[in-house]
Design a protein around this motif. Structure first.
Motif, PDB file in Angstrom:
ATOM      1  N   LEU A  26       2.765 -11.510   4.291  1.00 42.45           N
ATOM      2  CA  LEU A  26       1.860 -10.662   3.529  1.00 42.45           C
ATOM      3  C   LEU A  26       1.209  -9.613   4.426  1.00 42.45           C
ATOM      4  O   LEU A  26       1.123  -8.430   4.066  1.00 42.45           O
ATOM      5  N   LEU A  27       0.752 -10.047   5.613  1.00 36.61           N
ATOM      6  CA  LEU A  27       0.127  -9.118   6.554  1.00 36.61           C
ATOM      7  C   LEU A  27       1.121  -8.077   7.050  1.00 36.61           C
ATOM      8  O   LEU A  27       0.766  -6.915   7.254  1.00 36.61           O
ATOM      9  N   PHE A  28       2.378  -8.495   7.249  1.00 34.66           N
ATOM     10  CA  PHE A  28       3.407  -7.543   7.673  1.00 34.66           C
ATOM     11  C   PHE A  28       3.571  -6.426   6.643  1.00 34.66           C
ATOM     12  O   PHE A  28       3.577  -5.233   6.991  1.00 34.66           O
ATOM     13  N   MET A  29       3.683  -6.779   5.376  1.00 41.01           N
ATOM     14  CA  MET A  29       3.842  -5.777   4.320  1.00 41.01           C
ATOM     15  C   MET A  29       2.592  -4.910   4.189  1.00 41.01           C
ATOM     16  O   MET A  29       2.690  -3.695   3.987  1.00 41.01           O
ATOM     17  N   LEU A  30       1.426  -5.533   4.333  1.00 43.55           N
ATOM     18  CA  LEU A  30       0.178  -4.787   4.218  1.00 43.55           C
ATOM     19  C   LEU A  30       0.041  -3.771   5.343  1.00 43.55           C
ATOM     20  O   LEU A  30      -0.266  -2.595   5.100  1.00 43.55           O
ATOM     21  N   PHE A  31       0.287  -4.209   6.584  1.00 40.93           N
ATOM     22  CA  PHE A  31       0.146  -3.308   7.722  1.00 40.93           C
ATOM     23  C   PHE A  31       1.234  -2.233   7.720  1.00 40.93           C
ATOM     24  O   PHE A  31       0.981  -1.098   8.118  1.00 40.93           O
ATOM     25  N   LEU A  32       2.433  -2.584   7.287  1.00 42.28           N
ATOM     26  CA  LEU A  32       3.495  -1.583   7.180  1.00 42.28           C
ATOM     27  C   LEU A  32       3.119  -0.504   6.164  1.00 42.28           C
ATOM     28  O   LEU A  32       3.289   0.699   6.425  1.00 42.28           O
ATOM     29  N   SER A  33       2.578  -0.923   5.027  1.00 39.40           N
ATOM     30  CA  SER A  33       2.163   0.036   3.996  1.00 39.40           C
ATOM     31  C   SER A  33       1.042   0.936   4.503  1.00 39.40           C
ATOM     32  O   SER A  33       1.075   2.159   4.300  1.00 39.40           O
ATOM     33  N   MET A  34       0.053   0.345   5.172  1.00 40.64           N
ATOM     34  CA  MET A  34      -1.062   1.136   5.678  1.00 40.64           C
ATOM     35  C   MET A  34      -0.606   2.093   6.772  1.00 40.64           C
ATOM     36  O   MET A  34      -1.067   3.243   6.849  1.00 40.64           O
ATOM     37  N   TYR A  35       0.312   1.638   7.622  1.00 39.18           N
ATOM     38  CA  TYR A  35       0.801   2.512   8.692  1.00 39.18           C
ATOM     39  C   TYR A  35       1.583   3.693   8.123  1.00 39.18           C
ATOM     40  O   TYR A  35       1.391   4.838   8.552  1.00 39.18           O
ATOM     41  N   LEU A  36       2.453   3.433   7.147  1.00 37.72           N
ATOM     42  CA  LEU A  36       3.211   4.515   6.530  1.00 37.72           C
ATOM     43  C   LEU A  36       2.286   5.495   5.813  1.00 37.72           C
ATOM     44  O   LEU A  36       2.490   6.717   5.867  1.00 37.72           O
ATOM     45  N   SER A  74      -3.059   4.797  15.338  1.00 40.40           N
ATOM     46  CA  SER A  74      -2.374   3.716  14.626  1.00 40.40           C
ATOM     47  C   SER A  74      -1.058   3.354  15.289  1.00 40.40           C
ATOM     48  O   SER A  74      -0.665   2.179  15.313  1.00 40.40           O
ATOM     49  N   SER A  75      -0.373   4.351  15.854  1.00 36.88           N
ATOM     50  CA  SER A  75       0.930   4.101  16.476  1.00 36.88           C
ATOM     51  C   SER A  75       0.813   3.318  17.777  1.00 36.88           C
ATOM     52  O   SER A  75       1.806   2.774  18.267  1.00 36.88           O
ATOM     53  N   THR A  76      -0.373   3.237  18.335  1.00 35.21           N
ATOM     54  CA  THR A  76      -0.574   2.478  19.562  1.00 35.21           C
ATOM     55  C   THR A  76      -0.508   0.976  19.338  1.00 35.21           C
ATOM     56  O   THR A  76      -0.083   0.226  20.226  1.00 35.21           O
ATOM     57  N   THR A  77      -0.890   0.523  18.149  1.00 36.97           N
ATOM     58  CA  THR A  77      -1.009  -0.918  17.911  1.00 36.97           C
ATOM     59  C   THR A  77      -0.062  -1.446  16.839  1.00 36.97           C
ATOM     60  O   THR A  77       0.604  -2.459  17.033  1.00 36.97           O
ATOM     61  N   VAL A  78      -0.006  -0.762  15.694  1.00 39.95           N
ATOM     62  CA  VAL A  78       0.708  -1.315  14.541  1.00 39.95           C
ATOM     63  C   VAL A  78       2.209  -1.454  14.767  1.00 39.95           C
ATOM     64  O   VAL A  78       2.781  -2.503  14.442  1.00 39.95           O
ATOM     65  N   PRO A  79       2.925  -0.444  15.302  1.00 34.63           N
ATOM     66  CA  PRO A  79       4.379  -0.623  15.488  1.00 34.63           C
ATOM     67  C   PRO A  79       4.744  -1.822  16.360  1.00 34.63           C
ATOM     68  O   PRO A  79       5.738  -2.509  16.090  1.00 34.63           O
ATOM     69  N   LYS A  80       3.964  -2.086  17.406  1.00 32.96           N
ATOM     70  CA  LYS A  80       4.227  -3.248  18.253  1.00 32.96           C
ATOM     71  C   LYS A  80       4.075  -4.538  17.469  1.00 32.96           C
ATOM     72  O   LYS A  80       4.885  -5.475  17.596  1.00 32.96           O
ATOM     73  N   MET A  81       3.042  -4.595  16.640  1.00 26.31           N
ATOM     74  CA  MET A  81       2.833  -5.776  15.809  1.00 26.31           C
ATOM     75  C   MET A  81       3.997  -5.962  14.841  1.00 26.31           C
ATOM     76  O   MET A  81       4.516  -7.085  14.674  1.00 26.31           O
ATOM     77  N   LEU A  82       4.441  -4.885  14.191  1.00 26.46           N
ATOM     78  CA  LEU A  82       5.547  -4.970  13.236  1.00 26.46           C
ATOM     79  C   LEU A  82       6.841  -5.353  13.934  1.00 26.46           C
ATOM     80  O   LEU A  82       7.623  -6.167  13.416  1.00 26.46           O
ATOM     81  N   ALA A  83       7.089  -4.776  15.120  1.00 26.44           N
ATOM     82  CA  ALA A  83       8.309  -5.093  15.870  1.00 26.44           C
ATOM     83  C   ALA A  83       8.324  -6.551  16.299  1.00 26.44           C
ATOM     84  O   ALA A  83       9.368  -7.224  16.219  1.00 26.44           O
ATOM     85  N   ASN A  84       7.188  -7.061  16.762  1.00 31.81           N
ATOM     86  CA  ASN A  84       7.116  -8.473  17.160  1.00 31.81           C
ATOM     87  C   ASN A  84       7.416  -9.396  15.982  1.00 31.81           C
ATOM     88  O   ASN A  84       8.070 -10.439  16.128  1.00 31.81           O
ATOM     89  N   HIS A  85       6.936  -9.015  14.803  1.00 32.87           N
ATOM     90  CA  HIS A  85       7.187  -9.842  13.620  1.00 32.87           C
ATOM     91  C   HIS A  85       8.678  -9.846  13.270  1.00 32.87           C
ATOM     92  O   HIS A  85       9.249 -10.901  12.965  1.00 32.87           O
ATOM     93  N   ILE A  86       9.322  -8.682  13.322  1.00 33.60           N
ATOM     94  CA  ILE A  86      10.739  -8.584  12.980  1.00 33.60           C
ATOM     95  C   ILE A  86      11.585  -9.345  14.001  1.00 33.60           C
ATOM     96  O   ILE A  86      12.534 -10.058  13.642  1.00 33.60           O
ATOM     97  N   TYR A 278     -11.362  -0.149  12.374  1.00 31.41           N
ATOM     98  CA  TYR A 278     -11.375   1.157  13.035  1.00 31.41           C
ATOM     99  C   TYR A 278     -10.025   1.567  13.614  1.00 31.41           C
ATOM    100  O   TYR A 278      -9.806   2.754  13.883  1.00 31.41           O
ATOM    101  N   THR A 279      -9.078   0.627  13.801  1.00 35.96           N
ATOM    102  CA  THR A 279      -7.774   1.006  14.333  1.00 35.96           C
ATOM    103  C   THR A 279      -6.737   1.254  13.243  1.00 35.96           C
ATOM    104  O   THR A 279      -5.765   1.983  13.476  1.00 35.96           O
ATOM    105  N   VAL A 280      -6.914   0.652  12.062  1.00 34.76           N
ATOM    106  CA  VAL A 280      -5.898   0.762  11.013  1.00 34.76           C
ATOM    107  C   VAL A 280      -6.463   1.392   9.741  1.00 34.76           C
ATOM    108  O   VAL A 280      -5.887   2.347   9.204  1.00 34.76           O
TER     109      VAL A 280
END
Length: 312
Positions: A26-36, A74-86, A278-280
């Motif tokens: 759920l968090l993966f989809m939420l953060f992916l949506s917010m990042y996009l 946002s690109s400093t933190t979120v992509p790393k989190m998404l990549a780690n999940h995948i 504040y980061t996302v």
């Protein structure tokens, strides 16, 4: 105190926001949506401002700078989190962790400075409208943004070098989705007194000075708006200021809650919630708050969308 190259820890484990598989999905989809949404919204603002010559003014110059910084933030933190999940991985190298922390400091400072610069721009526009073009010259605007980048880089470099001098001996699990300074200080087996003092003094000065400038600007703006005879004009001005002040309060409130308290008083759950804000969340909301109520920018955004439709 041993240097970082003598630390027995070569990598850290980012534990993320949850250990439950269903919540992780759920968090993966939420953060992916917010990042996009963050990237798309801020890119549209950059395109609209660059393509419409009527928006080549100081206010939109600062807004485009803020949009660029928010994308990077946002690109400093979120992509790393998404990549780690995948990839099913939780690791980040020691150098990668320090690099991430460096850019977090730098871009948070830039958001901080740009909020103050934008507040000053509105102060000049509302309180000194006849002298606006002579005061807010292109040279001054470029100097304000360039100076902000220089100070932000120096501040980030200071805290990163101080962190690099610490030793990390055993525990390398960070209860977060990125390398933030507070959980890193908790993991260190060195004396972190100097790091904490610099955060509470130099870091506080860097963060609070622009905040005071924002408040001072809006005090003068409020005083000027209250003298406007038209009720509709006063409401429009207060509505715009209220949106800006909401973002300012959210940004500064979360940062002060996380970084400017004694290390022993921190709660990982509260810190995580505040840093997510504040980061996302804030970079995602900025395009809507600053732009969707602006008719000129709406018109320019409409032209960008129409051009894309025509090309497709």
């Amino acid at each position: 105190m041993r240097g970082a190259n003598q630390s027995s820890v070569s990598e850290f484990f980012l534990l993320g926001l949850s250990r439950q598989p269903q919540q992780q999905q759920l968090l993966f989809m939420l953060f992916l949506s917010m990042y996009l949404a963050t990237v798309l919204g801020n890119l549209l603002i950059l395109l609209a401002i660059s393509m419409d010559s009527r928006l080549h003014t100081p206010m939109y110059f600062f807004l485009s700078s803020l949009s660029f910084v928010d994308i990077c933030f946002s690109s400093t933190t979120v992509p790393k989190m998404l990549a780690n999940h995948i990839l099913g991985s939780e690791t980040i190298s020691f150098s990668g962790c320090l690099t991430q922390m460096y850019f977090l400091f730098e871009l948070a400072d830039m958001d901080n400075f740009l909020l103050a610069v934008m507040a000053y721009d509105r102060f000049v526009a509302v309180c000194h409208p006849l002298h606006y073009l002579t005061k807010m010259t292109p040279q001054l605007c470029a100097l304000l943004v360039a100076g902000s980048w220089v100070i932000a880089n120096l501040n980030a470099l200071l805290h990163t070098l101080l962190m690099a001098q610490l030793s990390f001996c055993a525990d390398n699990a960070i209860p977060h989705f990125f390398c933030d300074v507070t959980p890193l200080l908790k993991l260190s087996c060195s004396d972190t007194y100097l790091n904490e003092v610099m955060i509470l003094t130099e870091g506080a000065l860097i963060m609070i000075t622009p905040f005071v400038c924002v408040l001072a600007s809006y005090v003068h703006i409020t005083h000027a708006v209250l003298r406007v005879p038209s009720t509709k004009g006063r409401w429009k001005a207060f509505s715009t200021c209220g949106s800006h002040l909401a973002v300012v309060s959210l940004f500064y409130g979360t940062i002060i809650a996380v970084y400017f308290n004694p290390l022993s008083s921190h709660s990982s759950e509260k810190d995580t919630a505040a840093t997510v804000m504040y980061t996302v969340v804030t970079p995602m909301l900025n395009p809507f708050i600053y732009s969707l109520r602006n008719r000129d920018l709406n018109r320019a955004l409409g032209k960008v969308v129409d051009r894309r439709r025509f090309s497709v």
